[in-house]
Write a protein that holds these residues in place. Structure first.
Motif, PDB file in Angstrom:
ATOM      1  N   VAL A  17       0.840  -1.206   0.000  1.00 24.66           N
ATOM      2  CA  VAL A  17       0.000   0.000   0.000  1.00 24.66           C
ATOM      3  C   VAL A  17       0.870   1.249   0.000  1.00 24.66           C
ATOM      4  O   VAL A  17       0.610   2.196  -0.752  1.00 24.66           O
ATOM      5  CB  VAL A  17      -0.975  -0.003   1.205  1.00 24.66           C
ATOM      6  CG1 VAL A  17      -1.643   1.340   1.375  1.00 24.66           C
ATOM      7  CG2 VAL A  17      -2.018  -1.099   1.033  1.00 24.66           C
ATOM      8  N   ALA A  18       1.923   1.247   0.810  1.00 24.98           N
ATOM      9  CA  ALA A  18       2.818   2.412   0.845  1.00 24.98           C
ATOM     10  C   ALA A  18       3.454   2.654  -0.522  1.00 24.98           C
ATOM     11  O   ALA A  18       3.554   3.801  -0.976  1.00 24.98           O
ATOM     12  CB  ALA A  18       3.895   2.219   1.913  1.00 24.98           C
ATOM     13  N   LEU A  19       3.858   1.593  -1.187  1.00 25.56           N
ATOM     14  CA  LEU A  19       4.482   1.752  -2.505  1.00 25.56           C
ATOM     15  C   LEU A  19       3.484   2.252  -3.546  1.00 25.56           C
ATOM     16  O   LEU A  19       3.813   3.114  -4.370  1.00 25.56           O
ATOM     17  CB  LEU A  19       5.107   0.429  -2.962  1.00 25.56           C
ATOM     18  CG  LEU A  19       5.906   0.480  -4.255  1.00 25.56           C
ATOM     19  CD1 LEU A  19       7.031   1.509  -4.163  1.00 25.56           C
ATOM     20  CD2 LEU A  19       6.469  -0.901  -4.566  1.00 25.56           C
ATOM     21  N   VAL A  20       2.266   1.752  -3.502  1.00 27.03           N
ATOM     22  CA  VAL A  20       1.241   2.213  -4.439  1.00 27.03           C
ATOM     23  C   VAL A  20       0.937   3.691  -4.203  1.00 27.03           C
ATOM     24  O   VAL A  20       0.833   4.478  -5.156  1.00 27.03           O
ATOM     25  CB  VAL A  20      -0.033   1.343  -4.334  1.00 27.03           C
ATOM     26  CG1 VAL A  20      -1.199   1.982  -5.060  1.00 27.03           C
ATOM     27  CG2 VAL A  20       0.244  -0.050  -4.888  1.00 27.03           C
ATOM     28  N   VAL A  21       0.813   4.091  -2.946  1.00 23.80           N
ATOM     29  CA  VAL A  21       0.574   5.507  -2.633  1.00 23.80           C
ATOM     30  C   VAL A  21       1.745   6.351  -3.132  1.00 23.80           C
ATOM     31  O   VAL A  21       1.549   7.417  -3.729  1.00 23.80           O
ATOM     32  CB  VAL A  21       0.350   5.708  -1.119  1.00 23.80           C
ATOM     33  CG1 VAL A  21       0.396   7.176  -0.735  1.00 23.80           C
ATOM     34  CG2 VAL A  21      -0.976   5.087  -0.696  1.00 23.80           C
ATOM     35  N   LEU A  22       2.951   5.878  -2.895  1.00 22.82           N
ATOM     36  CA  LEU A  22       4.139   6.605  -3.329  1.00 22.82           C
ATOM     37  C   LEU A  22       4.165   6.797  -4.841  1.00 22.82           C
ATOM     38  O   LEU A  22       4.384   7.903  -5.340  1.00 22.82           O
ATOM     39  CB  LEU A  22       5.388   5.856  -2.874  1.00 22.82           C
ATOM     40  CG  LEU A  22       6.736   6.449  -3.241  1.00 22.82           C
ATOM     41  CD1 LEU A  22       6.925   7.804  -2.595  1.00 22.82           C
ATOM     42  CD2 LEU A  22       7.848   5.501  -2.823  1.00 22.82           C
ATOM     43  N   LEU A  29       2.232  14.021  -7.734  1.00 22.36           N
ATOM     44  CA  LEU A  29       2.188  15.297  -7.016  1.00 22.36           C
ATOM     45  C   LEU A  29       3.543  15.988  -7.034  1.00 22.36           C
ATOM     46  O   LEU A  29       3.620  17.215  -7.174  1.00 22.36           O
ATOM     47  CB  LEU A  29       1.731  15.094  -5.562  1.00 22.36           C
ATOM     48  CG  LEU A  29       0.244  14.918  -5.344  1.00 22.36           C
ATOM     49  CD1 LEU A  29      -0.037  14.582  -3.875  1.00 22.36           C
ATOM     50  CD2 LEU A  29      -0.510  16.169  -5.739  1.00 22.36           C
ATOM     51  N   LYS A  30       4.594  15.222  -6.881  1.00 25.28           N
ATOM     52  CA  LYS A  30       5.931  15.807  -6.865  1.00 25.28           C
ATOM     53  C   LYS A  30       6.293  16.429  -8.212  1.00 25.28           C
ATOM     54  O   LYS A  30       6.802  17.549  -8.271  1.00 25.28           O
ATOM     55  CB  LYS A  30       6.966  14.752  -6.488  1.00 25.28           C
ATOM     56  CG  LYS A  30       8.376  15.294  -6.478  1.00 25.28           C
ATOM     57  CD  LYS A  30       9.375  14.236  -6.055  1.00 25.28           C
ATOM     58  CE  LYS A  30      10.784  14.821  -6.077  1.00 25.28           C
ATOM     59  NZ  LYS A  30      11.769  13.846  -5.621  1.00 25.28           N
ATOM     60  N   PRO A  36       6.336  17.931  -3.082  1.00 32.11           N
ATOM     61  CA  PRO A  36       7.087  16.716  -2.753  1.00 32.11           C
ATOM     62  C   PRO A  36       6.784  16.105  -1.378  1.00 32.11           C
ATOM     63  O   PRO A  36       7.379  15.092  -1.034  1.00 32.11           O
ATOM     64  CB  PRO A  36       8.532  17.194  -2.811  1.00 32.11           C
ATOM     65  CG  PRO A  36       8.456  18.615  -2.370  1.00 32.11           C
ATOM     66  CD  PRO A  36       7.152  19.132  -2.938  1.00 32.11           C
ATOM     67  N   ILE A  37       5.869  16.650  -0.612  1.00 35.66           N
ATOM     68  CA  ILE A  37       5.678  16.200   0.766  1.00 35.66           C
ATOM     69  C   ILE A  37       5.263  14.728   0.856  1.00 35.66           C
ATOM     70  O   ILE A  37       5.724  14.001   1.733  1.00 35.66           O
ATOM     71  CB  ILE A  37       4.689  17.111   1.539  1.00 35.66           C
ATOM     72  CG1 ILE A  37       4.701  16.770   3.027  1.00 35.66           C
ATOM     73  CG2 ILE A  37       3.292  17.002   0.975  1.00 35.66           C
ATOM     74  CD1 ILE A  37       5.958  17.144   3.728  1.00 35.66           C
ATOM     75  N   VAL A  38       4.401  14.260  -0.043  1.00 36.95           N
ATOM     76  CA  VAL A  38       3.965  12.857   0.006  1.00 36.95           C
ATOM     77  C   VAL A  38       5.146  11.927  -0.259  1.00 36.95           C
ATOM     78  O   VAL A  38       5.319  10.916   0.425  1.00 36.95           O
ATOM     79  CB  VAL A  38       2.812  12.606  -0.983  1.00 36.95           C
ATOM     80  CG1 VAL A  38       2.438  11.133  -1.023  1.00 36.95           C
ATOM     81  CG2 VAL A  38       1.599  13.442  -0.629  1.00 36.95           C
ATOM     82  N   VAL A  39       5.976  12.275  -1.227  1.00 39.24           N
ATOM     83  CA  VAL A  39       7.147  11.460  -1.532  1.00 39.24           C
ATOM     84  C   VAL A  39       8.104  11.458  -0.343  1.00 39.24           C
ATOM     85  O   VAL A  39       8.646  10.400   0.024  1.00 39.24           O
ATOM     86  CB  VAL A  39       7.863  11.966  -2.805  1.00 39.24           C
ATOM     87  CG1 VAL A  39       9.215  11.284  -2.981  1.00 39.24           C
ATOM     88  CG2 VAL A  39       6.993  11.726  -4.021  1.00 39.24           C
ATOM     89  N   GLU A  40       8.292  12.601   0.272  1.00 43.45           N
ATOM     90  CA  GLU A  40       9.207  12.684   1.409  1.00 43.45           C
ATOM     91  C   GLU A  40       8.724  11.828   2.580  1.00 43.45           C
ATOM     92  O   GLU A  40       9.504  11.101   3.188  1.00 43.45           O
ATOM     93  CB  GLU A  40       9.368  14.138   1.845  1.00 43.45           C
ATOM     94  CG  GLU A  40      10.103  14.982   0.820  1.00 43.45           C
ATOM     95  CD  GLU A  40      10.032  16.477   1.108  1.00 43.45           C
ATOM     96  OE1 GLU A  40       9.384  16.862   2.116  1.00 43.45           O
ATOM     97  OE2 GLU A  40      10.609  17.250   0.339  1.00 43.45           O
TER      98      GLU A  40
END
Length: 110
Positions: A17-22, A29-30, A36-40
């Protein structure tokens, strides 16, 4: 083996799930919105969680006597979006079938 399998299944889903969200939310978004906040946040979390995934996979693999190649392939599943879900399902079915074969008692004809 039951505890090791449960630990593996839980962390495989969390890492997946974390990888899919990333990949599907954070990266667009980045690069499209310069946010970039979600990626960070998710990228860092995924990195730490992936270490737990590696440990859980190693633990399970040693308990069920997987060859090194099989263990490495399952470990790599946490690096490709959606593949950890497929690997988790395949591992769970295989081990359930193996457990069923070991505990199945002969049926008396009658």
């Amino acid at each position: 083996m039951g505890g090791a399998l449960t630990r593996y299944r839980v962390i495989a889903w969390i890492v997946g799930v974390a990888l899919v969200v990333l990949v599907l939310i954070g990266m667009p978004l980045k690069y499209a919105a310069d946010e970039p906040i979600v990626v960070e946040v998710v990228g860092t979390a995924h990195g730490w969680l992936y270490m737990l995934y590696l440990a859980a996979t190693f633990d399970l693999g040693r308990r069920v006597n997987w060859p090194l190649k099989r263990m490495l392939l399952v470990m790599l599943a946490g690096t490709v979006p959606f593949v950890s879900f497929v690997a988790e399902r395949k591992v769970t079915r295989e081990l359930a079938a193996r457990r069923g074969e070991q505990t199945r008692e002969p049926v008396a004809a009658g």
